[in-house]
Design an enzyme around this catalytic site. Structure first.
Site, PDB file in Angstrom:
ATOM      1  N   ARG A   1       0.947  -1.177   0.040  1.00  0.00           N
ATOM      2  CA  ARG A   1       0.075  -0.259   0.076  1.00  0.00           C
ATOM      3  C   ARG A   1       0.726   1.535  -0.035  1.00  0.00           C
ATOM      4  NH1 ARG A   1      -5.470  -0.381   1.900  1.00  0.00           N
ATOM      5  NH2 ARG A   1      -6.263  -2.374   0.546  1.00  0.00           N
TER       6      ARG A   1
ATOM      7  N   ARG B   1      -2.815   6.705   0.503  1.00  0.00           N
ATOM      8  CA  ARG B   1      -3.344   8.138   1.087  1.00  0.00           C
ATOM      9  C   ARG B   1      -2.753   8.568   1.901  1.00  0.00           C
ATOM     10  NH1 ARG B   1      -8.665   6.018   3.344  1.00  0.00           N
ATOM     11  NH2 ARG B   1      -7.384   3.906   3.078  1.00  0.00           N
TER      12      ARG B   1
ATOM     13  N   ARG C   1      -7.073  12.221  -7.091  1.00  0.00           N
ATOM     14  CA  ARG C   1      -7.316  11.139  -6.396  1.00  0.00           C
ATOM     15  C   ARG C   1      -8.645  12.527  -6.105  1.00  0.00           C
ATOM     16  NH1 ARG C   1      -8.901   6.412  -4.033  1.00  0.00           N
ATOM     17  NH2 ARG C   1     -10.856   7.931  -4.651  1.00  0.00           N
TER      18      ARG C   1
ATOM     19  N   ASP D   1      -6.809  -2.510  -7.182  1.00  0.00           N
ATOM     20  CA  ASP D   1      -7.411  -3.304  -6.012  1.00  0.00           C
ATOM     21  C   ASP D   1      -7.887  -4.677  -6.280  1.00  0.00           C
ATOM     22  OD1 ASP D   1      -8.540  -2.164  -3.522  1.00  0.00           O
ATOM     23  OD2 ASP D   1     -10.151  -3.449  -3.588  1.00  0.00           O
TER      24      ASP D   1
ATOM     25  N   TYR E   1     -15.232 -11.279   0.614  1.00  0.00           N
ATOM     26  CA  TYR E   1     -16.048  -9.718   0.408  1.00  0.00           C
ATOM     27  C   TYR E   1     -17.275 -10.002  -0.178  1.00  0.00           C
ATOM     28  CZ  TYR E   1     -12.052  -6.678   1.918  1.00  0.00           C
ATOM     29  OH  TYR E   1     -11.028  -6.066   2.282  1.00  0.00           O
TER      30      TYR E   1
HETATM   31  O1  CP3 Z   1       0.117   0.955  -2.803  1.00  0.00           O
HETATM   32  C1  CP3 Z   1      -0.316  -0.370  -3.374  1.00  0.00           C
HETATM   33  O2  CP3 Z   1      -0.123  -1.359  -2.242  1.00  0.00           O
HETATM   34  C2  CP3 Z   1      -0.560  -0.339  -4.561  1.00  0.00           C
HETATM   35  C3  CP3 Z   1      -2.367  -0.486  -4.534  1.00  0.00           C
HETATM   36  C4  CP3 Z   1      -3.010  -1.806  -3.629  1.00  0.00           C
HETATM   37  C5  CP3 Z   1      -4.644  -1.095  -3.736  1.00  0.00           C
HETATM   38  N1  CP3 Z   1      -5.340  -2.439  -2.374  1.00  0.00           N
HETATM   39  C6  CP3 Z   1      -5.242   0.184  -3.672  1.00  0.00           C
HETATM   40  C7  CP3 Z   1      -5.990   0.535  -2.883  1.00  0.00           C
HETATM   41  C8  CP3 Z   1      -2.939  -2.585  -3.385  1.00  0.00           C
HETATM   42  C9  CP3 Z   1      -2.228  -3.671  -3.415  1.00  0.00           C
HETATM   43  C10 CP3 Z   1      -4.744  -3.109  -2.613  1.00  0.00           C
HETATM   44  C11 CP3 Z   1      -5.125  -4.460  -2.455  1.00  0.00           C
HETATM   45  C12 CP3 Z   1      -5.453  -4.802  -1.403  1.00  0.00           C
HETATM   46  N2  CP3 Z   1      -7.374  -4.507  -1.277  1.00  0.00           N
HETATM   47  C13 CP3 Z   1      -6.360  -5.769  -0.794  1.00  0.00           C
HETATM   48  C14 CP3 Z   1      -4.940  -5.985  -0.626  1.00  0.00           C
HETATM   49  C15 CP3 Z   1      -3.857  -5.755   0.342  1.00  0.00           C
HETATM   50  C16 CP3 Z   1      -4.458  -5.467   1.931  1.00  0.00           C
HETATM   51  O3  CP3 Z   1      -4.551  -4.186   2.570  1.00  0.00           O
HETATM   52  O4  CP3 Z   1      -4.611  -6.117   2.793  1.00  0.00           O
HETATM   53  C17 CP3 Z   1      -7.705  -6.128   0.305  1.00  0.00           C
HETATM   54  C18 CP3 Z   1      -7.719  -6.509   1.803  1.00  0.00           C
HETATM   55  C19 CP3 Z   1      -7.717  -4.387  -0.734  1.00  0.00           C
HETATM   56  C20 CP3 Z   1      -9.536  -3.725  -0.381  1.00  0.00           C
HETATM   57  C21 CP3 Z   1      -9.342  -2.763  -0.129  1.00  0.00           C
HETATM   58  N3  CP3 Z   1      -9.418  -1.690  -0.695  1.00  0.00           N
HETATM   59  C22 CP3 Z   1      -9.382  -2.081   1.413  1.00  0.00           C
HETATM   60  C23 CP3 Z   1      -9.194  -3.150   2.570  1.00  0.00           C
HETATM   61  C24 CP3 Z   1      -9.599  -1.024   1.517  1.00  0.00           C
HETATM   62  C25 CP3 Z   1      -9.305   0.485   2.438  1.00  0.00           C
HETATM   63  C26 CP3 Z   1     -10.723   0.992   2.678  1.00  0.00           C
HETATM   64  C27 CP3 Z   1      -9.967   2.407   2.997  1.00  0.00           C
HETATM   65  O5  CP3 Z   1     -10.787   3.486   2.351  1.00  0.00           O
HETATM   66  O6  CP3 Z   1      -9.140   2.102   4.344  1.00  0.00           O
HETATM   67  C28 CP3 Z   1      -8.857  -0.489   0.304  1.00  0.00           C
HETATM   68  C29 CP3 Z   1      -9.402   0.936  -1.049  1.00  0.00           C
HETATM   69  C30 CP3 Z   1      -7.751   0.977  -1.130  1.00  0.00           C
HETATM   70  N4  CP3 Z   1      -7.203   0.076  -2.411  1.00  0.00           N
HETATM   71  C31 CP3 Z   1      -7.402   1.980  -1.211  1.00  0.00           C
HETATM   72  C32 CP3 Z   1      -5.814   2.367  -2.332  1.00  0.00           C
HETATM   73  C33 CP3 Z   1      -5.375   3.278  -2.374  1.00  0.00           C
HETATM   74  C34 CP3 Z   1      -8.506   3.299  -0.335  1.00  0.00           C
HETATM   75  C35 CP3 Z   1      -9.063   4.319  -0.895  1.00  0.00           C
HETATM   76  C36 CP3 Z   1      -8.516   5.751  -1.575  1.00  0.00           C
HETATM   77  O7  CP3 Z   1      -7.783   5.880  -1.335  1.00  0.00           O
HETATM   78  O8  CP3 Z   1      -9.701   5.717  -1.471  1.00  0.00           O
END
Ligand code: CP3
Length: 352
Positions: free
Chosen positions: A31, A35, A44, A80, A155
């Site tokens: 990640r 943010r 974004r 994602d 999910y």
């Molecule tokens: O930088 C990176 O690692 C690449 C981008 C990435 C994202 N999601 C972008 C993202 C990666 C590798 C993921 C994988 C992902 N998504 C996982 C596996 C990694 C982990 O954290 O265990 C999981 C479980 C998800 C599902 C998911 N998507 C979650 C739990 C969330 C967070 C919710 C929140 O807003 O707190 C997301 C949204 C997400 N995916 C964001 C990003 C940058 C945040 C959304 C935003 O910026 O509006």
């Protein structure tokens, strides 16, 4: 002048992922794009997460931001784990501060019709983004990724994020035929999505089974391992390093290693030397490991962080090679300067 591809092959990240030592221990952060970075929040503005994933200009920019800012040894593709499902028509959204939310959770065989492998034409923007990134990154590897069958199934079955994954476990045990059919389809989704990223030029892939730690080893072995193993087996032909990671998986490290990945990600709960012992006991040989600084420490101040880096680098010496990372993703509260300082410190302390 070495060609870009040989510079890439000799990059510390790819060498470590193949179990070889190089000039220093490579670092990247799960990640890392997101943010914690003001430049990410700016790009974004007014654009939803899923829309941003379909726009190559944004995907390329957001993927490169942490590489520029932190000097990490690898980029991870900005996307994602639910994106391939969205691409094949599953009705879902990513709610800010919540995570993926699915409109009609999977509860019957009929619900499986919507879950099919992605074709390159479903995600032309992924191919375009990866190709452009590979050309801009030069000697820095790009990691492709997908969600593992269990974590994505959670999910789909729960309808959104869950702490206890109770509905998912209930489905596994109450209707194992439906569970295995769902997990098998999600393995095919992951295989198709990862193949597209590799064929477009990704140098390595990581399969995220973030929530597998909710399972007992017995349940993991019966209901999850065969499906994740199918993903790793299908990708072996490409010859790119395959990484596998989950949170709270101390009791599962041996079983996760047996699923077939080349590199095992470890969260902060198990020291890396102990992780190597568990992997070796299960697989008959040690493997490179990735991890494992507790992300909570990012806000604890440098005097608290530095000794932990030293400890992790020392504990990692029992592995054939080590890729430094956090034990889970970068939290939005992280200070980018602290992440940059960690990269520099790991490079300096591990210089060979
Ligand atoms: O930088 C990176 O690692 C690449 C981008 C990435 C994202 N999601 C972008 C993202 C990666 C590798 C993921 C994988 C992902 N998504 C996982 C596996 C990694 C982990 O954290 O265990 C999981 C479980 C998800 C599902 C998911 N998507 C979650 C739990 C969330 C967070 C919710 C929140 O807003 O707190 C997301 C949204 C997400 N995916 C964001 C990003 C940058 C945040 C959304 C935003 O910026 O509006």
């Amino acid at each position: 002048m070495p060609s870009t591809s040989s510079a890439l092959e000799r990059s510390p990240f790819l060498l470590a992922a193949r179990g070889e030592l190089s000039t220093h221990t490579p670092v990247w952060f799960m990640r890392q794009a997101g943010r914690a970075l003001p430049e990410y929040r700016k790009v974004r503005e007014g654009i939803t997460m899923l829309e941003s994933c379909t726009r190559p200009d944004l995907v390329v920019e957001i993927t490169l931001q942490p590489v520029r800012r932190y000097g990490v040894d690898a980029a991870i593709f900005y996307s994602d784990i639910v994106l391939p499902l969205k691409a094949v028509g599953v009705d879902l959204d990513i709610k800010p501060g919540v995570g993926p939310v699915v409109a009609s959770p999977v509860a019957s065989f009929a619900d499986l019709d919507a879950v099919r492998p992605v074709r390159p034409t479903d995600v032309a923007y992924v191919t375009e983004s990866v190709q452009q990134l590979v050309s801009e990154l030069g000697g820095t590897p790009l990691i492709g990724f997908a969600g593992a069958p269990f974590t994505v199934a959670s999910y789909l079955v729960e309808g959104g994020p869950s702490k206890d994954h109770a509905k998912t476990k209930s489905l596994m045990h109450g209707n194992p035929k439906l569970w295995h059919a769902l997990a098998d389809r999600l393995a095919d989704v992951a295989i198709s999505y990862l193949s597209i990223q590799i064929e477009a030029g990704a140098s390595a892939i990581q399969l995220f089974d973030s929530w597998a730690g909710a399972l007992s080893p017995r349940d993991y072995a019966e209901f999850v391992q065969p499906h994740s193993a199918k993903v790793f087996a299908a990708l072996e032909q490409y010859g790119v390093p395959r990484l596998h990671f989950g949170v709270n998986t101390g009791e599962l490290l041996g079983l996760m290693s047996e699923a077939g990945a080349d590199v095992i990600g470890v969260d902060w709960r198990v020291p890396l030397d102990e992780a190597v012992r568990r992997i070796t006991a299960a697989s008959g040989h040690p493997k490179p490991v990735q991890g494992n600084l507790d992300p909570a420490l990012l806000t604890a101040g440098w005097p608290a962080i530095e000794p932990q880096i030293d400890r992790i680098l020392t504990e990692a010496k029992s592995a054939p090679a080590h890729i430094f990372n956090l034990g889970h993703g970068v939290p939005p509260t992280a200070d980018p300067d602290v992440l940059h300082r960690i990269v520099k410190a790991v490079h300096e302390k591990s210089a060979r």
